[in-house]
Design an enzyme around this catalytic site. Structure first.
Site, PDB file in Angstrom:
ATOM      1  CB  ALA B  10      -0.905  -0.006   1.225  1.00 44.89           C
ATOM      2  N   GLY B  11       0.803   2.010  -1.053  1.00 40.42           N
ATOM      3  CA  GLY B  11       1.651   3.200  -1.188  1.00 40.42           C
ATOM      4  C   GLY B  11       2.766   2.913  -2.176  1.00 40.42           C
ATOM      5  CB  VAL B  15       9.816   3.729  -0.088  1.00 40.68           C
ATOM      6  CG1 VAL B  15      10.141   2.432   0.647  1.00 40.68           C
ATOM      7  CG2 VAL B  15      10.635   4.877   0.492  1.00 40.68           C
ATOM      8  N   GLY B 136      16.552   4.531   8.469  1.00 44.17           N
ATOM      9  CA  GLY B 136      16.524   3.997   7.096  1.00 44.17           C
ATOM     10  C   GLY B 136      17.165   2.640   6.938  1.00 44.17           C
ATOM     11  CB  ILE B 138      21.220   2.037  10.112  1.00 44.59           C
ATOM     12  CG1 ILE B 138      21.966   3.120   9.331  1.00 44.59           C
ATOM     13  CG2 ILE B 138      22.078   1.490  11.247  1.00 44.59           C
ATOM     14  CD1 ILE B 138      22.323   4.336  10.185  1.00 44.59           C
ATOM     15  N   GLY B 189      15.967  18.429  -2.334  1.00 45.00           N
ATOM     16  CA  GLY B 189      14.978  17.422  -1.934  1.00 45.00           C
ATOM     17  C   GLY B 189      15.293  16.766  -0.598  1.00 45.00           C
ATOM     18  CG  ASP B 203      12.219  12.574  11.174  1.00 42.09           C
ATOM     19  OD1 ASP B 203      11.363  11.823  10.676  1.00 42.09           O
ATOM     20  OD2 ASP B 203      13.452  12.352  11.112  1.00 42.09           O
ATOM     21  CE  LYS B 207      13.601   9.020  11.209  1.00 44.35           C
ATOM     22  NZ  LYS B 207      14.501   9.897  10.419  1.00 44.35           N
ATOM     23  N   GLY B 304      15.988   7.907   1.847  1.00 45.62           N
ATOM     24  CA  GLY B 304      16.116   7.663   0.408  1.00 45.62           C
ATOM     25  C   GLY B 304      15.390   6.393   0.022  1.00 45.62           C
TER      26      GLY B 304
END
Lengths: 437, 437
Positions: B10-11, B15, B136, B138, B189, B203, B207, B304
């Site tokens: 979904a989406g 990514v 991401g 890691i 970006g 953000d 996390k 990314g």
């Protein structure tokens, strides 16, 4: 709750005692995490009466680790005996054949017999876990075997031997000689009485061979690694490296090239500003480069009873969380039977930058001769530094060359030529430069 | 071979498209590693006709992600919709309740509803994997959830936001202002049109809250984090940091203290020679300190399409290797029902070193007054540096203080006192110092 996971430990040295202590002290937390208890039910060690600081009064003792490995009292066999043959090999083989999971910290055993043992494990549907065998407490096996699924690795390299990194760190920080630092490392227990295996790179090679297999899906080929140790690194090299913006580390590097897989262990210049250059003392680090993820770096304690025990307990917890009927992933990432034959890239074709330190007679024409040998072999230079060697040797000069990317073959030919020209007063020093982020 | 693992996504942004591409291009290798094929059988995305550079002609399309989540055509539901409510939350909940495994990259969703979702997953015996949600590519979730079994974490900290690290890196390297670097980050970006969420630390806090729960076994508490962003970091701070041997990073830090768990996000001085100080640009890094292992550091790409897709595919591969009947480890390391209530340590009790930059009138007695306020609050100083602010402001002076370990309360009181004394010409700057290896 599921039944307790019954563990047998062969070898009760520092690591074995640490494992028993962690399993005891962290029992409640481990049970919460794994959904079942983990119990040491049996052990095998030479001296039954030695005080190891842990309570072993209720466990079964086995004289022979092979008997322990086959015992019905255990679900998991932890091998901490060491050595690539004899009791270690026989007991791990026996455990796998008897359908026991195995956890081992034995890099030498895996480097030599890992693929054959993996075939047995995969046939029997049991786990062979070995996180502690490479880079101690750093979860590099888990990362490469599990987290990097779908990634194609292009290069893996790292500081895999704490003894060498300790020596190089102190040489740089304190201006001491290799011999002085080695002596201190021995005094502190970081180096063996016979340090050859560490300082000549063999230990790094064993670990690298395992990482190479995980990276590229080839059979482990530990005997086919280009090997150069750190015993001929001098203060002159360390100082020149610093001046040029580099630091010297003993790296193990495995890299996919057009002509095959390069596996090499040698002193390496890495940029001072790179992350891996900040990895000091007995700390280890591994960098992994892939097509999808990019570059990942892991650093942490590479040896010691506790760090190694942490990796062993992590491996055990993975087994405790699994249940009968679970189909495990392959031991080396791909099924052992499908691992490809290792295709070795020739060291002569290695491409990279080089640091070349020459000690030459201080006379007219030397510089021109050196430059000509470089040009004749198509080696283009990034920098040239010339120094007086010191007041005690006014007739000598040091010439330091840093090349742009060239090949090992070209550098060897150029240095041979320079040697033949008769301008050198000392043995030339050649150190490879490695890209590092 | 076992049956194919059927995946619904979904989406289909950057990514999602990357995940489809990796699953297609690396199909043979993934099958070898997992022992079964992984097939995207269904997707849900807004625009069916958009060219995403991947072939989706044979998959089922669902208008509503919740319908996809419940569909019998899938074994795993990958949520890449984003947002902590609405379609993301409803579809993940529906998938878990329908007995589907879930992979998500949604940190906001987990920070808010992670524990409730984990309870459903654990009740249903399915996996909820979320490696991509923190740092991401890691593998920090895998490391903390699996590899560190038996370890008690004492502190976890990291660079968890690429946008902030990019801005701070460029400010230091090029002497640019915060505003200039932010504009470039937006152009490239790396930052959103409204960058508040990144640069003010929200953000990072999401996390961090997930890592805190994994570290200390508490319920996720993302709203209770001390938050300070990087928008008031100036060139004067960056230069003073460099002069004193520090570099400024936006860190998220979670630490066990006597009065509870500290969770804080703020600009932080880390020693220039530390490993984490070399983590530049959009790269992320996480350091984990434990009682057994010691300190582990992981660094790599934190965002990314490809790095995130790598983590999603790793999570998927773990599911593919598991089989029905397998008892999975808990979602946040310990069973969700047993996660403890978060006990917050007050920021006032935070203990550590502080960097304090004061701009003061250049007149007699200022220095003495500042020193007295420090002494009155039992703050002992490691160093004091005094500068002229510049030729354009000869009547101003900069005083930079670095304290030994003290408390947040003492520093706040001292700075309040100095402000009251009337010597300051500008707002005082206070930046916490963090130990880092």
């Amino acid at each position: 709750m599921a039944e307790s996971l019954r563990v047998g430990i062969a070898g009760l040295g520092t690591v074995g005692a640490s494992v028993v202590r962690v399993l005891t002290e962290k029992a409640a937390e481990l049970t919460r995490q794994c959904g079942r208890t983990i119990t040491v039910t049996a052990v095998s060690a030479r001296d039954r009466n030695k005080d190891r600081g842990v309570d072993l009064s209720t466990v079964s003792w086995f004289e022979n680790p092979v008997d322990l490995a086959r015992s019905n009292e255990i679900d998991v066999f932890i091998e901490l005996i060491g050595g690539d043959e004899g009791a270690a090999r026989e007991s791990v083989k026996a455990a796998l054949e008897a359908g026991r999971h195995v956890v081992t910290a034995n890099k030498a055993l895996l480097a030599k017999h890992g693929v054959a043992l993996a075939e047995i494990a995969e046939k029997k549907g049991v786990l062979l876990n070995y996180e502690a065998a490479v880079a101690g407490g750093i979860p590099v096996i888990k990362t490469m075997r599990e987290a990097m699924a779908g990634n194609s690795v292009t290069r893996v390299f790292g500081i895999l031997n704490g003894t060498c990194n300790y020596i190089l760190t102190r040489m740089e920080a304190e201006g001491l000689t290799f011999e002085e630092c080695l002596k201190d490392a021995q005094r502190l227990g970081y180096a063996e009485a016979d340090p050859t295996f560490d300082i000549e790179g063999n230990d790094t090679a064993h670990k690298l061979a395992i990482l190479t297999s995980l990276a590229f899906g080839n059979k482990i080929a530990a005997d086919d690694i280009y090997l150069e140790g750190i015993s001929n690194i001098s203060q002159a090299d360390i100082r020149a490296a610093a001046e040029l913006g580099y630091r010297i580390k003993l790296l193990g590097v495995a890299q996919r090239t057009e002509s095959g897989i390069e596996q090499r262990v040698h002193p390496t210049m890495v940029p001072t500003a790179s992350v891996i250059a900040q990895v000091h003392g007995v700390t280890n680090a591994v960098a992994i480069e892939t097509d999808i993820l990019g570059e990942l770096l892991l650093s942490g304690p590479g040896a010691g009873g506790n760090a190694t025990a942490s990796a062993v307990v992590g491996d055990l917890a993975d087994i405790a969380k699994s249940r009968p009927g679970f189909q495990h992933g392959p031991v080396f990432g791909r099924p052992a039977k499908e691992l490809k034959t290792y295709k070795k890239a020739q060291m002569r074709s290695h491409a990279g930058g080089y640091f070349i330190r020459l000690t030459v007679h201080d006379r007219v024409g030397v510089f021109a001769a050196v430059a000509k040998r470089m040009a004749d072999n198509d080696i283009s230079l990034e920098s040239i530094v010339q120094h007086a060697v010191g007041p005690e040797a006014a007739e000598k000069k040091t010439v330091i060359l840093v090349t742009h990317e060239t090949t090992e073959a070209a550098v060897r030919k150029a240095v041979e030529g320079i040697t033949k020209d008769g301008h050198l007063t000392d043995k030339p020093q050649v150190i490879r430069i490695e890209r590092a982020g």
